[in-house]
Structures are given as structure tokens and as C-alpha cells.
Design a protein around this motif. Structure first.
Motif, short mmCIF file in Angstrom:
data_model
loop_
_atom_site.label_atom_id
_atom_site.label_comp_id
_atom_site.label_asym_id
_atom_site.label_seq_id
_atom_site.Cartn_x
_atom_site.Cartn_y
_atom_site.Cartn_z
N ALA A 90 0.81 -1.22 0.00
CA ALA A 90 0.00 0.00 0.00
C ALA A 90 0.84 1.26 0.00
CB ALA A 90 -0.94 0.00 1.21
N PRO A 93 3.25 3.92 -3.66
CA PRO A 93 3.24 5.26 -4.26
C PRO A 93 4.15 6.26 -3.59
CG PRO A 93 1.01 4.38 -4.16
CD PRO A 93 1.88 3.42 -3.39
N VAL A 177 -2.82 -5.41 0.86
CA VAL A 177 -3.65 -4.26 0.48
C VAL A 177 -3.02 -3.62 -0.74
CG1 VAL A 177 -4.60 -2.04 1.16
CG2 VAL A 177 -4.36 -3.87 2.85
N TRP A 178 -3.77 -3.57 -1.83
CA TRP A 178 -3.25 -2.96 -3.05
C TRP A 178 -3.09 -1.46 -2.86
CZ3 TRP A 178 -1.49 -5.49 -7.24
CH2 TRP A 178 -1.86 -6.83 -7.39
N PRO A 179 -2.07 -0.87 -3.46
CA PRO A 179 -1.96 0.59 -3.39
C PRO A 179 -3.09 1.26 -4.16
CG PRO A 179 -0.35 -0.31 -4.94
CD PRO A 179 -0.97 -1.48 -4.23
N GLU A 180 -3.46 2.44 -3.73
CA GLU A 180 -4.51 3.18 -4.42
C GLU A 180 -4.07 3.47 -5.86
OE1 GLU A 180 -6.89 7.43 -4.10
OE2 GLU A 180 -5.57 6.75 -2.48
N PHE A 181 -4.94 3.16 -6.81
CA PHE A 181 -4.55 3.27 -8.22
C PHE A 181 -4.21 4.70 -8.61
CE2 PHE A 181 -5.64 4.04 -12.68
CZ PHE A 181 -4.81 3.12 -13.30
N GLY A 182 -4.99 5.66 -8.15
CA GLY A 182 -4.72 7.06 -8.50
C GLY A 182 -3.38 7.52 -7.98
N ALA A 183 -3.07 7.18 -6.74
CA ALA A 183 -1.79 7.57 -6.16
C ALA A 183 -0.63 6.89 -6.87
CB ALA A 183 -1.77 7.24 -4.67
N LEU A 184 -0.83 5.61 -7.23
CA LEU A 184 0.22 4.89 -7.94
C LEU A 184 0.45 5.48 -9.32
CD1 LEU A 184 2.20 2.53 -8.01
CD2 LEU A 184 0.36 1.08 -8.86
N GLU A 186 -0.09 8.60 -10.22
CA GLU A 186 0.60 9.87 -10.05
C GLU A 186 2.09 9.67 -9.78
OE1 GLU A 186 -1.32 12.02 -6.98
OE2 GLU A 186 -3.00 12.70 -8.23
#
Length: 307
Positions: A90, A93, A177-184, A186
Motif C-alpha cells: 500500500a 506510491p 492491500v493494493w496501493p490506491e490506483f490514483g496515487a500509484l 501519479e
């Protein structure tokens, strides 16, 4: 100019051959440069060095400190319990760009300087520009090939971070927990901008000096020494900070800081990561530097003698 003049020109022994269009010449030059970079051991060594640096400083040192409960230079002033969340998927990013402004940027600078500057010492630029598709197409092929190499480096970094953080998550029995796609996304885009800017700076200095060794030396001195000295002096002399705040390293470090990487002033921060500029201005400035370095390098290649 007639169509025949644009598509054919006389060749040896009365034969004719097709003159590549600008796009065709660019594609052909890009393929040739990709082949050269792919078969050049120095490129793979640089990529390996960067990946090892990223793995060591982002994961190995901190995980050893967490597992053993010890304190070292990489986590001085930080409790070992707070290290684990930064080692899980998680947190990718915020971890991804931590080492890019200084160490990763220096490696990408070397890549760009070698890609552009080696052609002068080897004489390949002279051959290409006298027999090949034209100066801008040839230089554009080098820029495109270096850009593809930069994309590959960032993709490899993301893959390595996923592998390392997933292994730590499994080893420590943590839920995945997968990292947030938007943050990744960016962080991935920010990494492309940072690496791309430094790589284009290397290409420009390689063309300017016509020597890969000199270009590499100048790039390392600038990115690792001069900018840090200027920022230090800027804190003491009023007015100088207006210059230091818009330097390439400051822009790249501020972009990484805006993406969540720990700043060099924090106990767990990374060298070169700053908060001088906000995220949007930093991204725009890095992008402007990237384009400016590529354009100036192309103008130099077009108007200067390569002998």
C-alpha cells in the motif's frame, strides 16, 4: 519539389533508392538506437545499479532494522514499529520516487550522456548524419530510444517494489492491500518526469561536450554537489533562493516530496527529496526542463559540426 525528388535520389552505379520520410527516418533511427542500447552492457549495468540501490535503501535496510529492532543511519530517530507500514504494498506510491531525484536521476543522466556522447567518440554520429535519415531524425531516434529506456526503468522499479513489498507482507503475516490506483498512477507519472528530465539533461550535455566521460563527470558534479551547495548558500544569502528554487534538482526533489516521499529533513527521508515547490508547479517545471533539454540538444545537433 517534385514527388520523385522527394522519394528517390541517385545512388551508386546509377541505381536509385528510397529516401525515408521524416517519420520513417525517425522510426528507423529509433529501432537502431534501441538495438544499440539493448546490446550495450553499460545500459544494463546502470539499470541494475539503480534497482539495487532502490531495493537496498527502500526495503532491505529498513526491513533489517524492523526485524532486528535495531537503529541505523537509514532509520535514525524513527521507531522500528513505524517502519513496517512503509514496507508494504500500500505504501508503494510514496516509496517509488524516494530515490529518484538524486541517485536515480544521476544514473539516468549517465544513461543519456552515454547514449548521445558516445556517438562522437565512436564516429557513429558522423556516419549516421552523412548517410542516414537526417540530423533531426537521427537525434530524435536517440531521444525516443532513451525515453523508452526511461519508461522501462520506471516499470522495472514498480515491479521490483511490488515484489519486495509483497514478500515482506507475506513474511510478516500482513493482509495484502493494493496501493490506491490514483496515487500509484501519479507516482508513476512523476517518476517518468523525473527520470526523463535527467536523461534529457544527459543527452544535452553529451551533445554539448561531445564526450561521454566529460558529460558524465559534469552531470554528477552538478546533480550531487553543485545544486546542494547552491541551496545551502541560498539559505544564507537573500535573493539567491529565487534561483535555487527553480533549479532542476529542486524541481525534481519537490515533485517527489509532493508525491509522498520522505524529505531529506525528516528522520526517514531520502536525500534530494524537498518540499520547496508544490506538486503542480514542480511537475510543470520538470516537464518544461525535459522539453527544453531535448529541444536545445536537437538544435545543437542540427547546427553544429559533428567532426
Amino acid at each position: 519539389m517534385s514527388t520523385a525528388t522527394m522519394t528517390e535520389r541517385p545512388a551508386a552505379r546509377g541505381e536509385t533508392r528510397t529516401v525515408p520520410t521524416v517519420l520513417g527516418g525517425l522510426l528507423a533511427s529509433t529501432r537502431a538506437e534501441l538495438l544499440r542500447l539493448r546490446k550495450w552492457p553499460a545500459v544494463w549495468i546502470l539499470l541494475t545499479v539503480w534497482l539495487l540501490l532502490n531495493l537496498t535503501f527502500a526495503y532491505i535496510f529498513n526491513y533489517v532494522a524492523y526485524a532486528t529492532g535495531s537503529s541505523g543511519f537509514s532509520n535514525e530517530g524513527v521507531s522500528t514499529e513505524s517502519l513496517l507500514p512503509e514496507l508494504l504494498p500500500a505504501a508503494i506510491p510514496s516509496v517509488l520516487t524516494g530515490g529518484m531525484p538524486m541517485f536515480g536521476g544521476a544514473i539516468m543522466f549517465i544513461l543519456g550522456a552515454l547514449a548521445a556522447g558516445s556517438g562522437f567518440g565512436w564516429g557513429s554520429w558522423k556516419t549516421v548524419l552523412t548517410q542516414g535519415p537526417g540530423r533531426l531524425s537521427a537525434f530524435g531516434g536517440t531521444v525516443a530510444a532513451v525515453g523508452i529506456a526511461v519508461v522501462g526503468a520506471v516499470v522495472a522499479t514498480v515491479a521490483l517494489d511490488f515484489a519486495a513489498s509483497s514478500l515482506i507482507s507475506v513474511t510478516e503475516g500482513q493482509s495484502f492491500v493494493w496501493p490506491e490506483f490514483g496515487a500509484l498512477a501519479e507516482s508513476f507519472g512523476g517518476g517518468l518526469l523525473i527520470f526523463g528530465m535527467w536523461a534529457m539533461a544527459g543527452v544535452l550535455v553529451g551533445v554539448l561536450t561531445r564526450s561521454p566521460a566529460l558529460a558524465v563527470g559534469l552531470g554528477l558534479v552538478w546533480s550531487l554537489v553543485i545544486e546542494n551547495l547552491l541551496r545551502g548558500v541560498g539559505n544564507l544569502l537573500s535573493g539567491l533562493e529565487y534561483v535555487t528554487d527553480v533549479l532542476p534538482g529542486t524541481a525534481a526533489g519537490s515533485l517527489a516530496g509532493a508525491l509522498g516521499a520522505g524529505t531529506e529533513g525528516d528522520p526517514d527521508g531520502a536525500p534530494g527529496v524537498l518540499t520547496v515547490l508544490d506538486g503542480r508547479p514542480a511537475a510543470l517545471l520538470v516537464a518544461a526542463y525535459l522539453v527544453a533539454f531535448a529541444v536545445v540538444g536537437g538544435l545543437l545537433m542540427r547546427h553544429r559540426d559533428v567532426v
